[in-house]
Design an enzyme around this catalytic site. Structure first.
Site, PDB file in Angstrom:
ATOM      1  N   TYR A  87       0.964  -1.612  -0.256  1.00  0.00           N
ATOM      2  CA  TYR A  87       0.084   0.255   0.196  1.00  0.00           C
ATOM      3  C   TYR A  87       1.193   1.465  -0.047  1.00  0.00           C
ATOM      4  O   TYR A  87       2.107   1.308   1.305  1.00  0.00           O
ATOM      5  CB  TYR A  87      -0.967   0.079   0.856  1.00  0.00           C
ATOM      6  CG  TYR A  87      -1.784   0.793   1.255  1.00  0.00           C
ATOM      7  CD1 TYR A  87      -2.890   0.972   0.295  1.00  0.00           C
ATOM      8  CD2 TYR A  87      -1.567   2.206   2.249  1.00  0.00           C
ATOM      9  CE1 TYR A  87      -3.523   2.056  -0.088  1.00  0.00           C
ATOM     10  CE2 TYR A  87      -2.637   3.433   2.213  1.00  0.00           C
ATOM     11  CZ  TYR A  87      -4.152   2.970   1.281  1.00  0.00           C
ATOM     12  OH  TYR A  87      -4.260   4.267   1.338  1.00  0.00           O
ATOM     13  N   ASP A 126       8.687   2.606   1.444  1.00  0.00           N
ATOM     14  CA  ASP A 126       8.069   3.836   1.977  1.00  0.00           C
ATOM     15  C   ASP A 126       7.816   3.635   3.668  1.00  0.00           C
ATOM     16  O   ASP A 126       7.634   2.370   3.815  1.00  0.00           O
ATOM     17  CB  ASP A 126       6.404   2.988   1.281  1.00  0.00           C
ATOM     18  CG  ASP A 126       5.944   4.061   1.552  1.00  0.00           C
ATOM     19  OD1 ASP A 126       5.519   4.571   3.031  1.00  0.00           O
ATOM     20  OD2 ASP A 126       4.164   3.879   1.413  1.00  0.00           O
ATOM     21  N   LYS A 183       2.705   9.579   9.060  1.00  0.00           N
ATOM     22  CA  LYS A 183       1.740   9.707  11.055  1.00  0.00           C
ATOM     23  C   LYS A 183       2.516  10.147  11.449  1.00  0.00           C
ATOM     24  O   LYS A 183       2.550  11.210  11.930  1.00  0.00           O
ATOM     25  CB  LYS A 183       2.167   8.039  10.364  1.00  0.00           C
ATOM     26  CG  LYS A 183       0.962   8.109   9.426  1.00  0.00           C
ATOM     27  CD  LYS A 183       0.729   6.139   9.121  1.00  0.00           C
ATOM     28  CE  LYS A 183       0.172   5.924   8.169  1.00  0.00           C
ATOM     29  NZ  LYS A 183      -1.784   6.146   8.463  1.00  0.00           N
TER      30      LYS A 183
HETATM   31  N1  PMP Z   1       2.028   4.210   2.968  1.00  0.00           N
HETATM   32  C1  PMP Z   1       1.713   3.759   3.720  1.00  0.00           C
HETATM   33  C2  PMP Z   1       2.610   2.622   3.384  1.00  0.00           C
HETATM   34  C3  PMP Z   1       0.517   3.664   4.433  1.00  0.00           C
HETATM   35  O1  PMP Z   1       0.382   2.746   5.368  1.00  0.00           O
HETATM   36  C4  PMP Z   1      -0.676   5.281   4.492  1.00  0.00           C
HETATM   37  C5  PMP Z   1      -1.447   4.784   4.793  1.00  0.00           C
HETATM   38  N2  PMP Z   1      -1.669   4.057   5.986  1.00  0.00           N
HETATM   39  C6  PMP Z   1      -0.049   5.905   3.147  1.00  0.00           C
HETATM   40  C7  PMP Z   1       1.526   5.668   2.337  1.00  0.00           C
HETATM   41  C8  PMP Z   1      -1.087   7.363   2.979  1.00  0.00           C
HETATM   42  O2  PMP Z   1      -0.156   8.078   3.908  1.00  0.00           O
HETATM   43  P1  PMP Z   1      -1.724   8.928   4.601  1.00  0.00           P
HETATM   44  O3  PMP Z   1      -2.878   8.427   4.571  1.00  0.00           O
HETATM   45  O4  PMP Z   1      -1.042  10.173   5.280  1.00  0.00           O
HETATM   46  O5  PMP Z   1      -1.431   9.216   3.263  1.00  0.00           O
END
Ligand code: PMP
Length: 443
Positions: free
Chosen positions: A148, A239, A267
């Site tokens: 993701y 990521d 986060k």
């Molecule tokens: N990359 C990863 C690995 C994530 O877990 C998330 C959110 N869970 C995102 C990107 C996207 O972040 P956001 O919800 O702050 O847009």
């Protein structure tokens, strides 16, 4: 029955859902909050808990979708946010705060030579993909099935099966064209793409494993990927939206000892406020810098804007959160709590003779019920794993809510506010929730 009891326990949420459905699609503001017959509506949070609109106290594992390693409303973080607000929210210019914020990231994340702030994890990935493409003058990005990377178009390919179809309607085919999604943990698959295309700018991966570690990480693969990308002159992006400042002070890169060229964060880096960051090697991030050469700045530079990047309360929350984590106790505590919780849940499954799997690393966990998913996880069968958040998972989530625990679809994030009593409460709730789901014949 779970559904009947659910409606009795959360009547104000049911009522609010009636209103919400009239103004919000599905009555929600984030797809992962979708719950039938209705989602629960929250009034406030504190520490490791939240209170819903009926006044029910729930032990929480959403933890700001992973942004609250320190728990909700940490007094130092809240004080820093309040103090920043006295100077305004948006001062419309460069600030000393953002310099300190960037220096903080530089100090903690091993590969952060230069930093740029964004407003979310999604934006961080969007920007990092642009930077990799601009730095290399190439368009292809390799990514892995089931991983993701946010909700934007370029990340919509490969996150949900069937992996060659974007995970959402409304994504133009062209957006998908230059993103190549392949099976994870298979270095030959990566080599094969690189052998057949000279247009690959970079590879992106969740280093802690796909979908927050549900697809188990493979350190040997990460190391092989680092070596191969280096040999082929292709950039490697980690990521670390979840893992940065959670797995270790220096993120998953420090935890696994594998260094990427560029890293995305979100986060925790923004301490519960809406923020994110991209950081990386000087020569890669440098493609964002103005050179004064008109042609290069117009046609080659990676451009980036964003009205709210690193505004005062975001910088305040981020700096203060990282400072507290830097003291050294938070991460080891949360990691130990993670181990206790995962082991406790595994013991419950064993004791009750329920097939399933509890996965996760450091202070994250996901718990799945059923033979098929247990096999899928064991064999890293991505299609089976991704299909596992179906009706049983939703029933289990409601059963957990009835036992006083609110977790994300199948698991969650642990904070320093999850003490021994909270962990014990959770393991007991898991035990009782399984009993409820069993009573309905769902497992
Ligand atoms: N990359 C990863 C690995 C994530 O877990 C998330 C959110 N869970 C995102 C990107 C996207 O972040 P956001 O919800 O702050 O847009």
């Amino acid at each position: 029955m779970i559904d009947e009891e659910f409606e009795l326990r959360f009547p104000s949420s049911a009522k609010l859902y009636g209103r919400a459905a009239g103004c919000l699609p599905s009555g929600i503001t984030h797809d992962s909050r979708n719950l039938k017959p209705f989602p629960i509506y929250i009034d406030r949070t504190d520490g490791a808990h939240k209170w819903d609109v009926d006044g029910n106290k729930l032990l929480d594992y959403w933890m700001g979708h992973g942004s609250m390693l320190l728990g909700y409303n940490h007094p130092e973080v809240m004080d820093a946010i309040h103090a920043s607000l006295a100077r305004g929210t948006h001062v419309c210019g460069c600030t000393e705060d953002e310099v300190e914020y960037a220096e903080m990231v530089q100090r903690l994340l091993p590969t952060a030579e230069l930093v740029r702030f964004t407003m979310s994890g999604t934006e961080s990935v969007l920007l990092a993909m642009r930077i990799m493409r601009a730095a290399k003058g190439k368009s292809g990005i390799i990514r892995f099935n089931g991983y993701y990377h946010g909700w934007h178009d370029a990340a919509a390919v490969g996150s949900q099966p069937p992996f060659d179809i974007p995970s959402s309607g409304g994504v133009p085919a062209e957006a998908a064209q230059s993103v190549i999604s392949i099976p994870p943990n298979d270095i030959e698959a990566v080599r094969n793409v690189l052998d057949h295309s000279s247009d690959i700018a970079g590879v992106m991966i969740e280093p802690g494993g796909g979908a927050n570690g549900v697809i188990r990480p493979d350190v040997d693969f990460l190391k092989a990927l680092r070596k191969l990308t280096q040999e082929r002159g292709v950039l490697l992006m980690f990521d670390e939206v979840i893992t940065a400042f959670r797995y270790s002070l220096g993120g998953a890169q420090e935890y696994y000892g594998v260094m990427p060229d560029i890293t995305t964060m979100g986060k925790i880096v923004a301490g519960g406020m809406p923020g994110g960051a991209v950081a990386g090697r000087k020569d890669v991030m440098g493609i964002m810098a103005f050179s004064g050469d008109k042609k290069r700045d117009r046609f080659e530079r990676a451009a980036h804007a964003g009205t709210f990047n690193s505004i005062l309360p975001i910088a305040a929350a981020g700096i203060t959160t990282m400072k507290i984590i830097e003291r050294g106790e938070a991460i080891p505590y949360a990691n130990r709590a993670g181990e206790t919780l995962r082991q406790g849940m595994r013991d419950v499954l064993k004791r009750r003779g329920v097939p399933g799997a509890v996965v996760g690393e450091c202070s994250t966990y996901n718990a799945f019920l059923g033979e098929e998913i247990a096999r899928g996880i064991e064999e890293r069968d991505v299609e089976t794993i991704m299909g596992a958040r179906g009706p049983t998972a939703m029933l289990m989530r409601k059963a957990m809510l009835l036992e006083g625990v609110d977790w994300m679809r199948t698991g969650g994030m642990i904070s320093i506010m999850h003490g021994d009593a909270e962990l014990e409460f959770t393991i007991n709730a898991f035990d009782q929730a399984i009993k409820r789901v069993q009573a309905e014949g769902a497992i």
